[in-house]
Design a protein around this motif. Structure first.
Motif, PDB file in Angstrom:
ATOM      1  N   GLY A   1      -3.999   6.480  -6.196  1.00 22.89           N
ATOM      2  CA  GLY A   1      -4.261   7.603  -5.310  1.00 22.89           C
ATOM      3  C   GLY A   1      -4.497   8.915  -6.038  1.00 22.89           C
ATOM      4  O   GLY A   1      -5.268   9.761  -5.575  1.00 22.89           O
TER       5      GLY A   1
ATOM      6  N   ARG B   1      -0.644   6.219   6.074  1.00 26.14           N
ATOM      7  CA  ARG B   1      -0.798   6.795   4.729  1.00 26.14           C
ATOM      8  C   ARG B   1      -0.464   8.279   4.701  1.00 26.14           C
ATOM      9  O   ARG B   1      -0.992   9.076   5.474  1.00 26.14           O
ATOM     10  CB  ARG B   1      -2.225   6.566   4.223  1.00 26.14           C
ATOM     11  CG  ARG B   1      -2.520   7.223   2.871  1.00 26.14           C
ATOM     12  CD  ARG B   1      -3.675   6.562   2.180  1.00 26.14           C
ATOM     13  NE  ARG B   1      -3.321   5.208   1.799  1.00 26.14           N
ATOM     14  CZ  ARG B   1      -4.149   4.168   1.865  1.00 26.14           C
ATOM     15  NH1 ARG B   1      -5.384   4.340   2.297  1.00 26.14           N
ATOM     16  NH2 ARG B   1      -3.739   2.976   1.513  1.00 26.14           N
ATOM     17  N   ASP B   2       0.449   8.633   3.792  1.00 20.44           N
ATOM     18  CA  ASP B   2       0.769  10.038   3.545  1.00 20.44           C
ATOM     19  C   ASP B   2      -0.255  10.547   2.542  1.00 20.44           C
ATOM     20  O   ASP B   2      -0.191  10.241   1.348  1.00 20.44           O
ATOM     21  CB  ASP B   2       2.193  10.159   2.993  1.00 20.44           C
ATOM     22  CG  ASP B   2       2.622  11.610   2.798  1.00 20.44           C
ATOM     23  OD1 ASP B   2       1.734  12.479   2.670  1.00 20.44           O
ATOM     24  OD2 ASP B   2       3.832  11.861   2.738  1.00 20.44           O
ATOM     25  N   LYS B   3      -1.192  11.348   3.012  1.00 22.26           N
ATOM     26  CA  LYS B   3      -2.322  11.755   2.183  1.00 22.26           C
ATOM     27  C   LYS B   3      -1.939  12.715   1.070  1.00 22.26           C
ATOM     28  O   LYS B   3      -2.759  12.993   0.187  1.00 22.26           O
ATOM     29  CB  LYS B   3      -3.415  12.350   3.071  1.00 22.26           C
ATOM     30  CG  LYS B   3      -4.016  11.315   4.031  1.00 22.26           C
ATOM     31  CD  LYS B   3      -5.110  11.899   4.900  1.00 22.26           C
ATOM     32  CE  LYS B   3      -5.672  10.838   5.835  1.00 22.26           C
ATOM     33  NZ  LYS B   3      -6.723  11.370   6.731  1.00 22.26           N
TER      34      LYS B   3
ATOM     35  N   GLU C   1       0.778  -1.234   0.000  1.00 27.06           N
ATOM     36  CA  GLU C   1       0.000   0.000   0.000  1.00 27.06           C
ATOM     37  C   GLU C   1       0.810   1.286   0.000  1.00 27.06           C
ATOM     38  O   GLU C   1       0.244   2.382   0.077  1.00 27.06           O
ATOM     39  CB  GLU C   1      -0.937  -0.002   1.210  1.00 27.06           C
ATOM     40  CG  GLU C   1      -0.252  -0.011   2.574  1.00 27.06           C
ATOM     41  CD  GLU C   1       0.086  -1.395   3.096  1.00 27.06           C
ATOM     42  OE1 GLU C   1       0.237  -1.555   4.324  1.00 27.06           O
ATOM     43  OE2 GLU C   1       0.204  -2.333   2.275  1.00 27.06           O
ATOM     44  N   HIS C   2       2.119   1.236  -0.115  1.00 23.03           N
ATOM     45  CA  HIS C   2       2.915   2.462  -0.095  1.00 23.03           C
ATOM     46  C   HIS C   2       2.716   3.267  -1.385  1.00 23.03           C
ATOM     47  O   HIS C   2       2.409   2.700  -2.436  1.00 23.03           O
ATOM     48  CB  HIS C   2       4.393   2.121   0.116  1.00 23.03           C
ATOM     49  CG  HIS C   2       4.677   1.628   1.501  1.00 23.03           C
ATOM     50  ND1 HIS C   2       5.835   0.968   1.836  1.00 23.03           N
ATOM     51  CD2 HIS C   2       3.944   1.700   2.649  1.00 23.03           C
ATOM     52  CE1 HIS C   2       5.807   0.651   3.125  1.00 23.03           C
ATOM     53  NE2 HIS C   2       4.680   1.086   3.632  1.00 23.03           N
ATOM     54  N   PRO C   3       2.885   4.598  -1.320  1.00 22.57           N
ATOM     55  CA  PRO C   3       2.517   5.447  -2.455  1.00 22.57           C
ATOM     56  C   PRO C   3       3.292   5.194  -3.743  1.00 22.57           C
ATOM     57  O   PRO C   3       2.771   5.461  -4.830  1.00 22.57           O
ATOM     58  CB  PRO C   3       2.767   6.870  -1.938  1.00 22.57           C
ATOM     59  CG  PRO C   3       3.635   6.719  -0.735  1.00 22.57           C
ATOM     60  CD  PRO C   3       3.287   5.395  -0.139  1.00 22.57           C
TER      61      PRO C   3
ATOM     62  N   ASP D   1      -4.391   1.574   5.631  1.00 23.74           N
ATOM     63  CA  ASP D   1      -3.028   1.958   6.024  1.00 23.74           C
ATOM     64  C   ASP D   1      -3.004   3.142   7.002  1.00 23.74           C
ATOM     65  O   ASP D   1      -3.286   4.282   6.629  1.00 23.74           O
ATOM     66  CB  ASP D   1      -2.228   2.321   4.775  1.00 23.74           C
ATOM     67  CG  ASP D   1      -0.809   2.767   5.097  1.00 23.74           C
ATOM     68  OD1 ASP D   1      -0.345   2.496   6.213  1.00 23.74           O
ATOM     69  OD2 ASP D   1      -0.179   3.382   4.224  1.00 23.74           O
TER      70      ASP D   1
ATOM     71  N   GLN E   1      -4.314  -2.845   3.055  1.00 26.18           N
ATOM     72  CA  GLN E   1      -3.964  -1.903   1.996  1.00 26.18           C
ATOM     73  C   GLN E   1      -4.931  -0.722   1.956  1.00 26.18           C
ATOM     74  O   GLN E   1      -4.540   0.404   1.641  1.00 26.18           O
ATOM     75  CB  GLN E   1      -3.939  -2.626   0.648  1.00 26.18           C
ATOM     76  CG  GLN E   1      -2.800  -3.621   0.532  1.00 26.18           C
ATOM     77  CD  GLN E   1      -2.893  -4.477  -0.728  1.00 26.18           C
ATOM     78  OE1 GLN E   1      -3.905  -4.473  -1.424  1.00 26.18           O
ATOM     79  NE2 GLN E   1      -1.843  -5.215  -1.011  1.00 26.18           N
TER      80      GLN E   1
ATOM     81  N   ILE F   1      -9.272   8.874  -1.725  1.00 27.46           N
ATOM     82  CA  ILE F   1      -9.188   8.232  -0.415  1.00 27.46           C
ATOM     83  C   ILE F   1     -10.562   7.697  -0.008  1.00 27.46           C
ATOM     84  O   ILE F   1     -10.694   6.562   0.465  1.00 27.46           O
ATOM     85  CB  ILE F   1      -8.650   9.204   0.648  1.00 27.46           C
ATOM     86  CG1 ILE F   1      -7.161   9.448   0.431  1.00 27.46           C
ATOM     87  CG2 ILE F   1      -8.884   8.650   2.055  1.00 27.46           C
ATOM     88  CD1 ILE F   1      -6.557  10.472   1.359  1.00 27.46           C
TER      89      ILE F   1
END
Length: 320
Positions: free
Chosen positions: A161, A185-187, A152-154, A182, A179, A195
């Motif tokens: 996203g 999560r860096d929005k 799930e990382h950007p 998270d 996932q 989101i």
């Protein structure tokens, strides 16, 4: 009353002792933070490849006929941040990419979605970004049967996203609860609307294996992140692949049995379960070192490996 003079030899010895202690402390700190990444002798995180292969072929549908890659951005990271104990001033070529499994009936499954130019610039300033390839991936997502992620990382989920086609791809997303939810999560890599859309996706629940399409099997592999999974792909021509996400960032990690340095966790860049990752590295090392192994391990960020696979025809460059 005059202060007693200190003999120059005593002063020099004192300062020499302090310097020696400081150097020793720095070396110990370097060993702990940059050099040490122990890997166990055996792996409780081993994958039952016999069962995975059977599951991949259990469906009545035909296996995918080809595997493709789009290199979205490429550059280099400090090698000491990629592999514990490597040179402080060396660079390791790195890549952000997306993969596509193509079936005979032109149906496709996309694995990982990289991220947009702003995301690449934020995560790794100055990396060349290929806007035409990112656009091609976005178009491919609207036509894909399924979109799945190693985690799930950007840099793997950011294409979702920031997509402008969420209404077209939402029902194609196959995401686990981890996932979707998270907590780290860096929005800034996601729009608020996306989101909300991702949060409304019905999560996939499985343990430890699940086949979302013929020839493709998801394998639970929490460690690098809570939602990490390996993805096995078997092609009709007999070629086999194992996408390992960010368990490691380079094939050298597996060859040398070294994970990422502890500094990456200590500094807050990563929030890995290092024990689980180390066990996964042991399994993958044993797999790649086995002369009988026929599975191509795919390390998402290893630019040298990806270009080698393209050159040898193991993966085709460009999406269909």
């Amino acid at each position: 009353m005059a202060r007693p003079r200190i003999c120059p030899m005593i002063r020099a010895k004192k300062y020499g002792t302090i310097a020696a202690i400081a150097i020793a402390a720095l070396l110990i700190l370097k060993f702990i933070l940059l050099d040490r990444s122990p890997v166990p002798e055996t792996s409780p995180e081993a994958v039952n490849l016999k069962l995975v292969r059977a599951l991949a072929r259990a469906s009545r549908g035909e296996l995918p006929q080809s595997l493709h890659v789009l290199i979205i951005a490429e550059g280099a990271f400090p090698k000491s941040a990629v592999i514990a104990g490597e040179g402080l001033f060396k660079k390791k070529p790195m890549v952000f990419d997306s993969f596509q499994a193509v079936f005979a009936d032109k149906k496709t499954v996309i694995i990982d979605t990289a991220m947009d130019a702003a995301g690449v610039e934020k995560m790794s300033k100055g990396m060349p970004f290929f806007a035409d390839r990112y656009a091609a991936m976005q178009t491919a997502m609207t036509k894909a049967e399924r979109i799945i992620l190693t985690h799930e990382h950007p840099d793997h989920m950011g294409g979702i996203g920031k997509t402008e086609a969420m209404d077209k791809i939402k029902d194609r997303l196959l995401l686990t609860k981890e996932q979707i939810d998270d907590p780290y999560r860096d929005k800034s890599y996601f729009t608020e609307d996306n989101i909300r859309a991702i949060s409304s996706v019905k999560p996939l629940e499985y343990d430890p294996y699940f086949s979302p399409a013929p020839g493709i099997v998801l394998i639970r592999a929490a460690g690098h992140s809570a939602g990490s999974q390996m993805i096995y792909v078997a092609l009709k021509n007999g070629e086999e692949y194992l996408f390992v996400g960010d368990i490691v960032w380079s094939m050298e990690n597996l060859e040398k049995l070294k994970g990422k340095p502890y500094l990456m966790n200590a500094a807050g860049f990563l929030k890995e379960d290092r024990a689980k990752v180390a066990a996964q590295i042991r399994f993958l090392h044993n797999l790649t070192a086995d002369p009988e192994n026929k599975v191509h391990v795919v390390v998402a960020h290893d630019l040298e490996q990806i270009k080698d696979y393209i050159g040898r025809g193991i993966v085709a460059e460009g999406f269909q």
